[in-house]
Design a protein around this motif. Structure first.
Motif, PDB file in Angstrom:
ATOM      1  N   ALA A   1       1.172   2.428  14.428  1.00  0.00           N
ATOM      2  CA  ALA A   1       1.853   3.036  13.262  1.00  0.00           C
ATOM      3  C   ALA A   1       2.193   1.990  12.195  1.00  0.00           C
ATOM      4  CB  ALA A   1       3.107   3.784  13.709  1.00  0.00           C
ATOM      5  N   LEU A   2       1.198   1.226  11.789  1.00  0.00           N
ATOM      6  CA  LEU A   2       1.413   0.162  10.811  1.00  0.00           C
ATOM      7  C   LEU A   2       1.567   0.712   9.405  1.00  0.00           C
ATOM      8  CD1 LEU A   2      -1.244  -2.399  12.067  1.00  0.00           C
ATOM      9  CD2 LEU A   2       1.214  -2.393  12.527  1.00  0.00           C
ATOM     10  N   GLU A   3       2.372   0.011   8.613  1.00  0.00           N
ATOM     11  CA  GLU A   3       2.500   0.350   7.198  1.00  0.00           C
ATOM     12  C   GLU A   3       2.320  -0.915   6.374  1.00  0.00           C
ATOM     13  OE1 GLU A   3       6.379   1.882   6.255  1.00  0.00           O
ATOM     14  OE2 GLU A   3       7.388   0.089   6.917  1.00  0.00           O
ATOM     15  N   ASN A   4       1.792  -0.733   5.168  1.00  0.00           N
ATOM     16  CA  ASN A   4       1.544  -1.859   4.255  1.00  0.00           C
ATOM     17  C   ASN A   4       0.688  -2.943   4.912  1.00  0.00           C
ATOM     18  OD1 ASN A   4       2.920  -0.692   2.064  1.00  0.00           O
ATOM     19  ND2 ASN A   4       4.865  -1.361   2.936  1.00  0.00           N
ATOM     20  N   VAL A   5      -0.389  -2.488   5.544  1.00  0.00           N
ATOM     21  CA  VAL A   5      -1.309  -3.382   6.238  1.00  0.00           C
ATOM     22  C   VAL A   5      -2.744  -3.011   5.857  1.00  0.00           C
ATOM     23  CG1 VAL A   5      -2.219  -4.043   8.503  1.00  0.00           C
ATOM     24  CG2 VAL A   5       0.235  -3.803   8.173  1.00  0.00           C
ATOM     25  N   ARG A   6      -3.537  -4.025   5.605  1.00  0.00           N
ATOM     26  CA  ARG A   6      -4.971  -3.847   5.337  1.00  0.00           C
ATOM     27  C   ARG A   6      -5.733  -4.528   6.471  1.00  0.00           C
ATOM     28  NH1 ARG A   6      -5.285  -5.769   0.374  1.00  0.00           N
ATOM     29  NH2 ARG A   6      -5.050  -3.701  -0.515  1.00  0.00           N
ATOM     30  N   ILE A   7      -6.714  -3.807   7.004  1.00  0.00           N
ATOM     31  CA  ILE A   7      -7.527  -4.318   8.106  1.00  0.00           C
ATOM     32  C   ILE A   7      -8.991  -4.259   7.693  1.00  0.00           C
ATOM     33  CG2 ILE A   7      -8.239  -3.960  10.501  1.00  0.00           C
ATOM     34  CD1 ILE A   7      -5.463  -2.615  10.920  1.00  0.00           C
ATOM     35  N   LEU A   8      -9.697  -5.343   7.911  1.00  0.00           N
ATOM     36  CA  LEU A   8     -11.136  -5.400   7.657  1.00  0.00           C
ATOM     37  C   LEU A   8     -11.825  -5.692   8.979  1.00  0.00           C
ATOM     38  CD1 LEU A   8     -13.625  -5.504   5.818  1.00  0.00           C
ATOM     39  CD2 LEU A   8     -13.145  -7.924   5.475  1.00  0.00           C
ATOM     40  N   ILE A   9     -12.802  -4.856   9.296  1.00  0.00           N
ATOM     41  CA  ILE A   9     -13.564  -5.017  10.529  1.00  0.00           C
ATOM     42  C   ILE A   9     -15.019  -5.266  10.156  1.00  0.00           C
ATOM     43  CG2 ILE A   9     -14.366  -3.898  12.644  1.00  0.00           C
ATOM     44  CD1 ILE A   9     -11.761  -2.202  12.512  1.00  0.00           C
ATOM     45  N   ASN A  10     -15.571  -6.344  10.668  1.00  0.00           N
ATOM     46  CA  ASN A  10     -16.993  -6.648  10.525  1.00  0.00           C
ATOM     47  C   ASN A  10     -17.602  -6.474  11.907  1.00  0.00           C
ATOM     48  OD1 ASN A  10     -16.950  -7.442   7.725  1.00  0.00           O
ATOM     49  ND2 ASN A  10     -15.834  -9.246   8.409  1.00  0.00           N
ATOM     50  N   ASP A  11     -18.455  -5.454  12.035  1.00  0.00           N
ATOM     51  CA  ASP A  11     -18.988  -5.071  13.334  1.00  0.00           C
ATOM     52  C   ASP A  11     -20.490  -5.304  13.405  1.00  0.00           C
ATOM     53  OD1 ASP A  11     -19.188  -3.645  15.887  1.00  0.00           O
ATOM     54  OD2 ASP A  11     -20.129  -2.056  14.697  1.00  0.00           O
ATOM     55  N   ALA A  12     -20.932  -5.811  14.536  1.00  0.00           N
ATOM     56  CA  ALA A  12     -22.363  -5.991  14.774  1.00  0.00           C
ATOM     57  C   ALA A  12     -22.764  -5.294  16.060  1.00  0.00           C
ATOM     58  CB  ALA A  12     -22.707  -7.469  14.820  1.00  0.00           C
TER      59      ALA A  12
ATOM     60  N   LEU B   1       0.830  -1.211   0.000  1.00  0.00           N
ATOM     61  CA  LEU B   1       0.000   0.000   0.000  1.00  0.00           C
ATOM     62  C   LEU B   1       0.863   1.258   0.000  1.00  0.00           C
ATOM     63  CD1 LEU B   1      -2.623  -1.196   2.637  1.00  0.00           C
ATOM     64  CD2 LEU B   1      -2.909  -1.120   0.153  1.00  0.00           C
ATOM     65  N   ASN B   2       2.065   1.166  -0.554  1.00  0.00           N
ATOM     66  CA  ASN B   2       2.978   2.311  -0.604  1.00  0.00           C
ATOM     67  C   ASN B   2       3.176   2.950   0.770  1.00  0.00           C
ATOM     68  OD1 ASN B   2       3.469   2.150  -3.426  1.00  0.00           O
ATOM     69  ND2 ASN B   2       1.464   3.074  -3.772  1.00  0.00           N
ATOM     70  N   GLY B   3       3.295   2.112   1.785  1.00  0.00           N
ATOM     71  CA  GLY B   3       3.540   2.595   3.141  1.00  0.00           C
ATOM     72  C   GLY B   3       2.287   2.932   3.923  1.00  0.00           C
ATOM     73  N   GLY B   4       1.132   2.793   3.312  1.00  0.00           N
ATOM     74  CA  GLY B   4      -0.114   3.145   3.985  1.00  0.00           C
ATOM     75  C   GLY B   4      -0.686   2.005   4.799  1.00  0.00           C
ATOM     76  N   CYS B   5      -1.696   2.347   5.562  1.00  0.00           N
ATOM     77  CA  CYS B   5      -2.480   1.381   6.321  1.00  0.00           C
ATOM     78  C   CYS B   5      -3.945   1.682   6.012  1.00  0.00           C
ATOM     79  CB  CYS B   5      -2.216   1.523   7.815  1.00  0.00           C
ATOM     80  SG  CYS B   5      -3.241   0.443   8.854  1.00  0.00           S
ATOM     81  N   GLU B   6      -4.661   0.702   5.485  1.00  0.00           N
ATOM     82  CA  GLU B   6      -6.059   0.890   5.122  1.00  0.00           C
ATOM     83  C   GLU B   6      -6.953   0.080   6.054  1.00  0.00           C
ATOM     84  OE1 GLU B   6      -5.433   1.728   0.363  1.00  0.00           O
ATOM     85  OE2 GLU B   6      -6.421  -0.120   0.971  1.00  0.00           O
ATOM     86  N   VAL B   7      -8.033   0.711   6.472  1.00  0.00           N
ATOM     87  CA  VAL B   7      -8.990   0.064   7.364  1.00  0.00           C
ATOM     88  C   VAL B   7     -10.372   0.202   6.741  1.00  0.00           C
ATOM     89  CG1 VAL B   7      -9.988   0.021   9.679  1.00  0.00           C
ATOM     90  CG2 VAL B   7      -7.596   0.711   9.371  1.00  0.00           C
ATOM     91  N   GLU B   8     -11.043  -0.930   6.555  1.00  0.00           N
ATOM     92  CA  GLU B   8     -12.424  -0.931   6.077  1.00  0.00           C
ATOM     93  C   GLU B   8     -13.304  -1.496   7.170  1.00  0.00           C
ATOM     94  OE1 GLU B   8     -14.772  -3.723   3.156  1.00  0.00           O
ATOM     95  OE2 GLU B   8     -13.718  -2.161   1.994  1.00  0.00           O
ATOM     96  N   ILE B   9     -14.371  -0.780   7.468  1.00  0.00           N
ATOM     97  CA  ILE B   9     -15.288  -1.177   8.526  1.00  0.00           C
ATOM     98  C   ILE B   9     -16.667  -1.380   7.924  1.00  0.00           C
ATOM     99  CG2 ILE B   9     -16.371  -0.496  10.697  1.00  0.00           C
ATOM    100  CD1 ILE B   9     -13.795   1.469  10.858  1.00  0.00           C
ATOM    101  N   LYS B  10     -17.235  -2.533   8.163  1.00  0.00           N
ATOM    102  CA  LYS B  10     -18.623  -2.807   7.796  1.00  0.00           C
ATOM    103  C   LYS B  10     -19.373  -2.948   9.113  1.00  0.00           C
ATOM    104  CE  LYS B  10     -17.462  -4.850   3.426  1.00  0.00           C
ATOM    105  NZ  LYS B  10     -17.566  -5.941   2.496  1.00  0.00           N
ATOM    106  N   THR B  11     -20.318  -2.043   9.327  1.00  0.00           N
ATOM    107  CA  THR B  11     -20.982  -1.998  10.622  1.00  0.00           C
ATOM    108  C   THR B  11     -22.498  -1.906  10.492  1.00  0.00           C
ATOM    109  OG1 THR B  11     -21.135  -0.809  12.726  1.00  0.00           O
ATOM    110  CG2 THR B  11     -20.614   0.513  10.778  1.00  0.00           C
ATOM    111  N   ALA B  12     -23.176  -2.532  11.422  1.00  0.00           N
ATOM    112  CA  ALA B  12     -24.625  -2.463  11.493  1.00  0.00           C
ATOM    113  C   ALA B  12     -25.077  -1.193  12.215  1.00  0.00           C
ATOM    114  CB  ALA B  12     -25.172  -3.691  12.215  1.00  0.00           C
ATOM    115  N   ALA B  13     -24.155  -0.555  12.933  1.00  0.00           N
ATOM    116  CA  ALA B  13     -24.470   0.663  13.687  1.00  0.00           C
ATOM    117  C   ALA B  13     -24.202   1.879  12.801  1.00  0.00           C
ATOM    118  CB  ALA B  13     -23.638   0.713  14.951  1.00  0.00           C
ATOM    119  N   VAL B  14     -25.228   2.358  12.133  1.00  0.00           N
ATOM    120  CA  VAL B  14     -25.100   3.457  11.174  1.00  0.00           C
ATOM    121  C   VAL B  14     -25.047   4.798  11.901  1.00  0.00           C
ATOM    122  CG1 VAL B  14     -26.255   4.595   9.229  1.00  0.00           C
ATOM    123  CG2 VAL B  14     -26.317   2.103   9.442  1.00  0.00           C
ATOM    124  N   GLY B  15     -24.184   5.699  11.406  1.00  0.00           N
ATOM    125  CA  GLY B  15     -24.131   7.056  11.928  1.00  0.00           C
ATOM    126  C   GLY B  15     -23.071   7.309  12.985  1.00  0.00           C
ATOM    127  N   PHE B  16     -22.131   6.398  13.151  1.00  0.00           N
ATOM    128  CA  PHE B  16     -21.103   6.550  14.170  1.00  0.00           C
ATOM    129  C   PHE B  16     -19.715   6.765  13.571  1.00  0.00           C
ATOM    130  CE2 PHE B  16     -24.581   4.440  16.271  1.00  0.00           C
ATOM    131  CZ  PHE B  16     -24.648   5.089  17.486  1.00  0.00           C
TER     132      PHE B  16
END
Length: 104
Positions: free
Chosen positions: A70-81, A39-54
């Protein structure tokens, strides 16, 4: 459902995971998947959540996490309920610790 995406730059801690290995931490209301990605030194976080508006609360929790790790070249996926911010923070730390063996 709401999907939120965050990207952070200027990390200094890179995770080195074997091919196809993904750190997974989950509980009844939250799942965190973490993987190495170019990710060219980046850290990406994707969140899928049932709690809308937060979005602002998620921004604060994820920004705090990035300051700790301070992570680099890391992708994180969060599935939240509906996990609380404290549980989200704990699970994020556990996911990183599961693949690094280190504490923040």
């Amino acid at each position: 459902m709401e999907t939120l995406n965050f990207r952070f730059e200027k990390g200094n801690r890179q995770l080195v995971l074997p091919a196809n290995m993904v750190g997974v931490v989950s509980s009844g209301n939250l799942e965190v998947l973490i993987e190495s990605a170019e990710l060219n030194g980046g850290c990406e976080v994707e969140i899928k959540t049932a709690a809308v508006g937060f979005g602002a609360i998620w921004q604060a929790v994820i920004s705090d996490f990035h300051q700790r790790w301070a992570l680099e070249n890391v992708r994180i996926l969060i599935n939240d309920a509906g996990a609380t911010p404290a549980v989200v923070s704990l699970r994020l730390d556990q996911a990183v610790e599961s693949v690094t063996g280190a504490a923040a």
